[in-house]
Motif scaffolding. Structure first.
Motif, PDB file in Angstrom:
ATOM      1  N   GLU A 100       0.709  -1.215  -0.039  1.00 13.72           N
ATOM      2  CA  GLU A 100       0.289  -0.275  -0.413  1.00 13.72           C
ATOM      3  C   GLU A 100       0.764   0.791   0.174  1.00 13.72           C
ATOM      4  O   GLU A 100       0.632   1.785  -0.521  1.00 13.72           O
ATOM      5  CB  GLU A 100      -1.115   0.220   1.254  1.00 13.72           C
ATOM      6  CG  GLU A 100      -2.389  -0.802   1.404  1.00 13.72           C
ATOM      7  CD  GLU A 100      -3.021  -0.696  -0.319  1.00 13.72           C
ATOM      8  OE1 GLU A 100      -3.499   0.546  -0.669  1.00 13.72           O
ATOM      9  OE2 GLU A 100      -3.367  -1.297  -0.132  1.00 13.72           O
ATOM     10  N   ARG A 101       1.746   1.588   0.555  1.00 12.29           N
ATOM     11  CA  ARG A 101       2.805   2.653   0.324  1.00 12.29           C
ATOM     12  C   ARG A 101       3.337   2.644  -0.855  1.00 12.29           C
ATOM     13  O   ARG A 101       3.619   4.040  -1.095  1.00 12.29           O
ATOM     14  CB  ARG A 101       3.871   2.076   1.621  1.00 12.29           C
ATOM     15  CG  ARG A 101       3.184   2.085   3.610  1.00 12.29           C
ATOM     16  CD  ARG A 101       2.708   3.582   3.657  1.00 12.29           C
ATOM     17  NE  ARG A 101       3.150   4.299   3.233  1.00 12.29           N
ATOM     18  CZ  ARG A 101       4.186   6.001   4.411  1.00 12.29           C
ATOM     19  NH1 ARG A 101       4.181   4.509   5.265  1.00 12.29           N
ATOM     20  NH2 ARG A 101       3.968   6.574   3.475  1.00 12.29           N
ATOM     21  N   ALA A 102       4.058   1.118  -1.427  1.00 12.48           N
ATOM     22  CA  ALA A 102       5.045   1.320  -2.025  1.00 12.48           C
ATOM     23  C   ALA A 102       3.469   1.930  -3.222  1.00 12.48           C
ATOM     24  O   ALA A 102       4.271   2.983  -4.662  1.00 12.48           O
ATOM     25  CB  ALA A 102       5.351   0.264  -2.960  1.00 12.48           C
ATOM     26  N   ALA A 103       2.729   1.226  -3.480  1.00 19.10           N
ATOM     27  CA  ALA A 103       1.779   1.789  -4.702  1.00 19.10           C
ATOM     28  C   ALA A 103       1.212   3.404  -4.521  1.00 19.10           C
ATOM     29  O   ALA A 103       1.175   4.254  -5.268  1.00 19.10           O
ATOM     30  CB  ALA A 103       0.089   0.789  -4.420  1.00 19.10           C
ATOM     31  N   ASP A 104       0.690   3.750  -3.139  1.00 19.15           N
ATOM     32  CA  ASP A 104       0.546   5.418  -2.585  1.00 19.15           C
ATOM     33  C   ASP A 104       2.123   6.752  -3.331  1.00 19.15           C
ATOM     34  O   ASP A 104       2.066   7.448  -3.880  1.00 19.15           O
ATOM     35  CB  ASP A 104       0.090   5.450  -1.121  1.00 19.15           C
ATOM     36  CG  ASP A 104       0.292   7.136  -0.561  1.00 19.15           C
ATOM     37  OD1 ASP A 104      -0.428   7.608  -1.683  1.00 19.15           O
ATOM     38  OD2 ASP A 104       1.219   7.944  -0.091  1.00 19.15           O
ATOM     39  N   THR A 130      -3.002  -4.204  -5.631  1.00 21.70           N
ATOM     40  CA  THR A 130      -3.251  -3.418  -4.227  1.00 21.70           C
ATOM     41  C   THR A 130      -3.945  -3.151  -4.101  1.00 21.70           C
ATOM     42  O   THR A 130      -5.000  -2.396  -5.753  1.00 21.70           O
ATOM     43  CB  THR A 130      -2.411  -2.616  -3.373  1.00 21.70           C
ATOM     44  OG1 THR A 130      -2.666  -1.570  -4.298  1.00 21.70           O
ATOM     45  CG2 THR A 130      -1.090  -2.990  -3.490  1.00 21.70           C
ATOM     46  N   SER A 131      -5.326  -2.359  -3.075  1.00 25.02           N
ATOM     47  CA  SER A 131      -6.884  -1.469  -3.670  1.00 25.02           C
ATOM     48  C   SER A 131      -6.562  -0.690  -3.610  1.00 25.02           C
ATOM     49  O   SER A 131      -7.447   0.184  -3.746  1.00 25.02           O
ATOM     50  CB  SER A 131      -7.457  -2.543  -2.100  1.00 25.02           C
ATOM     51  OG  SER A 131      -6.502  -2.047  -0.732  1.00 25.02           O
ATOM     52  N   LYS A 170      -2.860  -1.108 -14.091  1.00 23.07           N
ATOM     53  CA  LYS A 170      -3.457  -0.578 -13.338  1.00 23.07           C
ATOM     54  C   LYS A 170      -3.357   0.988 -13.065  1.00 23.07           C
ATOM     55  O   LYS A 170      -3.944   1.985 -12.589  1.00 23.07           O
ATOM     56  CB  LYS A 170      -2.431  -1.058 -11.666  1.00 23.07           C
ATOM     57  CG  LYS A 170      -2.894  -0.147 -10.951  1.00 23.07           C
ATOM     58  CD  LYS A 170      -2.618  -1.181  -8.600  1.00 23.07           C
ATOM     59  CE  LYS A 170      -2.971  -0.642  -8.083  1.00 23.07           C
ATOM     60  NZ  LYS A 170      -4.365  -0.896  -7.000  1.00 23.07           N
ATOM     61  N   TYR A 171      -2.252   1.559 -13.343  1.00 21.05           N
ATOM     62  CA  TYR A 171      -1.409   3.011 -13.642  1.00 21.05           C
ATOM     63  C   TYR A 171      -1.616   3.466 -14.437  1.00 21.05           C
ATOM     64  O   TYR A 171      -1.478   5.264 -15.013  1.00 21.05           O
ATOM     65  CB  TYR A 171      -0.241   2.972 -13.213  1.00 21.05           C
ATOM     66  CG  TYR A 171       0.053   2.558 -11.662  1.00 21.05           C
ATOM     67  CD1 TYR A 171       0.244   3.989 -10.241  1.00 21.05           C
ATOM     68  CD2 TYR A 171       0.908   2.036 -10.782  1.00 21.05           C
ATOM     69  CE1 TYR A 171       0.484   3.312  -9.248  1.00 21.05           C
ATOM     70  CE2 TYR A 171       0.650   1.316  -9.598  1.00 21.05           C
ATOM     71  CZ  TYR A 171       0.380   1.964  -8.705  1.00 21.05           C
ATOM     72  OH  TYR A 171       0.632   2.155  -7.896  1.00 21.05           O
TER      73      TYR A 171
END
Length: 322
Positions: A100-104, A130-131, A170-171
């Motif tokens: 989650e931190r990496a995705a953020d 990740t959600s 995703k991105y």
């Protein structure tokens, strides 16, 4: 004679109107029939008398700022992100928080037009699972190593091509594929194969990279992926360890100082971005966790393979131990 600014009842009224009713200081002055400077002084007095208590609520994800700054200074890093965790967290929970931190972080780092190189492995593939909401941008995701292996049962989605595709979905943006075996049995054979027009184009993308992302398995063997994909045998791995290998990054083995040369007999058979090209990328993200991976992280830093770390608190604290 008692001054008006010492009237506690009036001080309370000022504070209530300012902090609870959200009135401006000029409005309060007019409402109470006093000067604006008196209002300002009474608000200050209200804080001193603890009529008003101001707190900054630290969100869990920002609770390790001091640790992050200490690591940045010690290792001269561009950035450090430490994911929150608890001793009671399961391995799955720790991985989830790290992802989650990496995705953020990627949400904040990525921008339109970026070329993003991605390595092989579940650590990077999990980012796409990740959600956490992702902001779509016009990026191009590029596999850093060949994405074809004969040992793929149950491991298909961690191949570099699939990782690039998943992150592009995703991105936003798009991805390219690198249709080559990741590891060749013969260096000369590999060099001839990579001259083919269908695969050689990938090296043009390597020169455009703005960001590279690699990972290591959390709280488990850092060699898990490379073994499961059949890229290295147990005998080879034992030999590499005896020769000082502490890390495997973009399928290449590194010693404690980040040197690849002791393992060149193997490393030169990797079809993918060169070690030097990887080092030249501006943003080099490494995502990992677990105190047991600290030596490998140090190797990546010393070899200039990482300048942005995203890790759990166990790994972060272990990095502060000399």
């Amino acid at each position: 004679m008692r001054k008006i600014i010492d009237d506690e009842r009036l001080i309370y009224q000022c504070c209530s109107l300012y902090y609870e009713e959200h009135m401006g200081q000029s409005q309060i002055a007019k409402h109470l029939g006093i000067s604006k400077s008196s209002v300002s002084r009474m608000l200050q007095t209200g804080r001193e008398l603890e009529i008003v208590e101001i707190k900054v609520r630290h969100l869990a994800q920002y609770m390790y700022e001091d640790l992050e700054e200490e690591l940045k200074k010690k290792y001269h890093l561009k950035d450090v992100v430490v994911a929150e965790s608890s001793p009671l967290d399961s391995k799955t929970e720790r991985i989830s928080k790290l992802n989650e931190r990496a995705a953020d972080y990627l949400n904040r780092l990525l921008k339109d037009g970026d070329y993003v190189g991605v390595s092989v492995g579940s650590s990077i593939r999990n980012l796409a699972k990740t959600s956490h909401e992702a902001f779509h941008r016009n990026c191009t995701f590029v596999p850093l190593v060949g994405g074809i292996s004969q040992h793929t049962t149950g491991m298909e989605e961690v191949q570099s091509n699939q990782v690039a595709e998943a992150l592009a979905e995703k991105y936003g943006g798009n991805y390219v594929s690198f249709f080559s075996p990741a590891v060749f049995s013969n260096e000369n054979l590999m060099n001839e194969f990579l001259k083919e027009e269908a695969v050689r184009f990938i090296f043009d993308y390597f020169e455009k990279l703005d960001i590279v992302i690699s990972g290591m398995n959390i709280a488990s063997s850092m060699y898990e992926t490379v073994k499961k994909l059949g890229y290295v045998s147990d005998d080879q791995l034992d030999r590499f360890k005896k020769n000082g290998a502490v890390c495997n990054l973009i399928l290449r083995f590194l010693d404690q100082n980040g040197n690849t040369e002791p393992f060149d007999e193997y490393n030169r058979k990797i079809a993918g971005i060169s070690a030097e090209a990887y080092k030249n990328v501006e943003h080099k993200l490494l995502i990992t966790g677990g105190a047991g991976n600290a030596a490998a992280v140090k190797s990546c830093i010393r070899g200039n393979f990482a300048n942005i770390l995203i890790m759990d608190v166990d790994c972060a604290k272990a990095l502060l131990v000399d």
